[in-house]
Design a protein around this motif. Structure first.
Motif, PDB file in Angstrom:
ATOM      1  N   ALA A 111       0.829  -1.204   0.000  1.00  0.00           N
ATOM      2  CA  ALA A 111       0.000   0.000   0.000  1.00  0.00           C
ATOM      3  C   ALA A 111       0.868   1.262   0.000  1.00  0.00           C
ATOM      4  O   ALA A 111       0.471   2.302  -0.513  1.00  0.00           O
ATOM      5  N   ILE A 112       2.047   1.158   0.575  1.00  0.00           N
ATOM      6  CA  ILE A 112       2.975   2.300   0.527  1.00  0.00           C
ATOM      7  C   ILE A 112       3.457   2.495  -0.904  1.00  0.00           C
ATOM      8  O   ILE A 112       3.492   3.610  -1.428  1.00  0.00           O
ATOM      9  N   ALA A 113       3.803   1.386  -1.539  1.00  0.00           N
ATOM     10  CA  ALA A 113       4.287   1.470  -2.915  1.00  0.00           C
ATOM     11  C   ALA A 113       3.182   1.926  -3.859  1.00  0.00           C
ATOM     12  O   ALA A 113       3.430   2.643  -4.819  1.00  0.00           O
ATOM     13  N   ARG A 114       1.937   1.484  -3.573  1.00  0.00           N
ATOM     14  CA  ARG A 114       0.840   1.795  -4.492  1.00  0.00           C
ATOM     15  C   ARG A 114      -0.446   1.962  -3.671  1.00  0.00           C
ATOM     16  O   ARG A 114      -1.214   1.031  -3.505  1.00  0.00           O
ATOM     17  N   PRO A 115      -0.667   3.181  -3.148  1.00  0.00           N
ATOM     18  CA  PRO A 115      -1.805   3.409  -2.241  1.00  0.00           C
ATOM     19  C   PRO A 115      -3.154   3.038  -2.849  1.00  0.00           C
ATOM     20  O   PRO A 115      -4.094   2.717  -2.117  1.00  0.00           O
ATOM     21  N   GLN A 116      -3.269   3.056  -4.185  1.00  0.00           N
ATOM     22  CA  GLN A 116      -4.551   2.712  -4.829  1.00  0.00           C
ATOM     23  C   GLN A 116      -4.981   1.291  -4.500  1.00  0.00           C
ATOM     24  O   GLN A 116      -6.161   0.956  -4.645  1.00  0.00           O
ATOM     25  N   LEU A 117      -4.033   0.457  -4.083  1.00  0.00           N
ATOM     26  CA  LEU A 117      -4.396  -0.916  -3.698  1.00  0.00           C
ATOM     27  C   LEU A 117      -5.496  -0.898  -2.632  1.00  0.00           C
ATOM     28  O   LEU A 117      -6.407  -1.731  -2.647  1.00  0.00           O
ATOM     29  N   ILE A 118      -5.420   0.076  -1.721  1.00  0.00           N
ATOM     30  CA  ILE A 118      -6.419   0.170  -0.649  1.00  0.00           C
ATOM     31  C   ILE A 118      -7.805   0.415  -1.235  1.00  0.00           C
ATOM     32  O   ILE A 118      -8.768  -0.274  -0.895  1.00  0.00           O
ATOM     33  N   SER A 119      -7.894   1.380  -2.160  1.00  0.00           N
ATOM     34  CA  SER A 119      -9.212   1.686  -2.722  1.00  0.00           C
ATOM     35  C   SER A 119      -9.695   0.579  -3.652  1.00  0.00           C
ATOM     36  O   SER A 119     -10.893   0.305  -3.736  1.00  0.00           O
TER      37      SER A 119
END
Lengths: 213, 259
Positions: free
Chosen positions: B106-114
């Motif tokens: 999620a740090i590398a790619r915050p969109q993973l959360i959404s």
């Protein structure tokens, strides 16, 4: 056979496994024909009301669920599967519920952390009998703790119509209803430890006793 | 009313439960299925499995552990560690997890959360935050920095800014671990937990450092945590879940009683 209605809304295996654990011949079903021959029907639901209502409609199983309930087959609605029994939800004004119970689904008190994602103690509604919770009128049993994950809950009309238990989360929240062959809970019996399994085992016994059509 | 959850955490390495101090010096603590069933029977409100396996075959092993545990567990289960994609999250939920915890990816790619929140619902997205104090260990002046890769990598990201962001992206819960306290039994980092619980609208699980009954009570009363996570003290039977709940209850904290 107890049909756990699988209408494409995520992981329903835990409900199936919990029913099997307490002796039910439970099976995930994706075919309306299997609902027609079931001795009991379980409608789970996770996520949003609108998504679940549309998925149930699109799956072609809404009619089968409705006719099983109409025919008196034992039915158990869980979480959003409980909310779907009402007329509609403030979470999504553009789609109706099944309308089998009167009232709408409304958001919980927004001063509380939402979703309510925790265990909460059930409070029996005084003067009501409940087969699901094994409550006799006037009994006031303590220690019924169940696991909830939700931001909305039904508001029956008239208030507390068919409600056998509530919980307190920023005010009184409807936790369980019971009317004839319809049992339904806002909490997740399949995630509520020994208490939840006991509730489900009563449902399994009822299915064995009454059976399908 | 609000109740506080007691959550044993199982760090799983290649199919075994391990526990270290400040994320290193791992000691074998047993079989994850056996421990899970023990904690369920002893009154745990929820379980967390964190995959700390470094090897490449990690996913298959962890999904198998989750599936075997979920077959017999009827309390909520959160699984994290190495969740990099929406498909990873789906595989864990299919195996029987109720929530997935994301951290490094999620740090590398915050969109993973959404992506996970949109597809599977916010209620099943936990963002795990490994926080380390900056500057002097006992001073709050420097704030806290987010670490990833099991505590090995500093990100330069401020913890409080990060938690605001992940909640906006759809995180349904935060699992906040103090790296300074993890495994030390010095108590939760109450300033860290308190800062976060007072600023986010979602439940917060406090993790890292619990060693005594009073530490649990502080986490709820001073930290304002919704869940209290512990590993070593439960694995080694230094405290029982029942004794923790009885103590919290005696301090006026609402908990689900054991039995």
């Amino acid at each position: 056979m107890i049909a756990v209605v699988d209408y494409g809304i995520g992981n329903l295996r835990s409900a199936e496994k919990a029913l099997i654990k307490v002796g039910g011949d439970a099976r995930l079903v994706t075919d309306p024909g299997e609902i027609e021959i079931a001795d009991g029907v379980v409608l789970p639901g996770v996520g949003a009301f609108g998504g679940c209502a549309r998925a149930l409609r699109d799956s072609g199983m809404e009619g089968a669920v409705r006719s099983a309930i109409d025919a008196g087959v034992p039915f158990f609605g869980i979480c959003v599967g409980f909310q779907l029994l009402y007329e509609g939800s403030d979470e999504d004004d553009n789609i109706n519920g099944l309308g089998l119970l009167s009232g709408r689904v409304a958001k919980l008190d927004e001063s509380m952390k939402l979703p309510q994602m925790q265990w909460n103690e059930l409070m029996a509604v005084s003067g009501r009998n409940s087969e699901m919770l094994d409550l006799q009128s006037g009994s006031d049993r303590k220690g019924m703790w169940a696991y909830f994950v939700h931001s909305y809950a039904p508001v029956p009309v008239p208030y507390l119509d068919n409600v056998v238990a509530t919980c307190d989360y920023g005010g009184m929240v409807v936790a369980a209803v019971e009317r004839d062959n319809i049992w339904a809970t806002q909490f997740h019996p399949e995630k509520s430890g020994a208490f939840g399994l006991t509730v489900l085992s009563r449902f399994v016994k009822k299915c064995h006793r009454i059976g399908g059509r | 009313m609000k109740s506080v959850r007691i959550i044993p955490c199982l760090d799983v390495d290649a199919g075994r439960v391990k526990k270290g101090v400040r994320f290193v010096d791992l000691v074998d603590e047993g079989d994850p299925i056996e421990l899970s069933l023990r904690y369920d029977a002893e009154g745990a409100d929820e379980l967390v499995f964190l995959d700390i396996t470094a090897s490449s075959d990690r996913r298959a092993t962890m999904v198998d552990v989750v599936a075997r545990a979920a077959d017999q567990l009827f309390i909520p289960l959160t699984v994290g560690g190495g969740v990099r994609t929406l498909d990873d999250a789906k595989a864990l939920l299919r195996a029987g997890a109720d929530k997935v915890a994301v951290n490094t990816a999620a740090i590398a790619r915050p969109q993973l959360i959404s992506e996970i929140a949109d597809q599977l619902g916010s209620q099943c997205v936990v963002v795990a935050v490994d926080a380390k104090r900056q500057g002097s260990v006992n001073s709050q002046d420097g704030g806290w920095e987010v670490y990833t890769h099991g505590g090995r990598t500093a990100t330069g990201i401020d913890v409080l800014q990060w938690v605001d962001r992940v909640v906006q992206l759809g995180a349904g819960e935060l699992l906040v671990t103090s790296m300074d306290r993890d495994g030390t039994k010095d108590g939760f980092d109450l300033e860290l937990i308190g800062e976060i619980t007072s600023r986010v609208p979602v439940p917060v699980i406090a993790s890292g450092g619990v060693g005594t009954l009073e530490h649990f009570a502080e986490g709820a009363l001073k930290g304002g945590a919704d869940g209290l996570l512990a590993a070593s003290v439960f694995h080694r039977r230094e405290l029982s879940i029942e004794s923790v709940k009885e103590y919290l209850s005696s301090r006026g904290i609402n908990v689900r009683p054991v039995g």
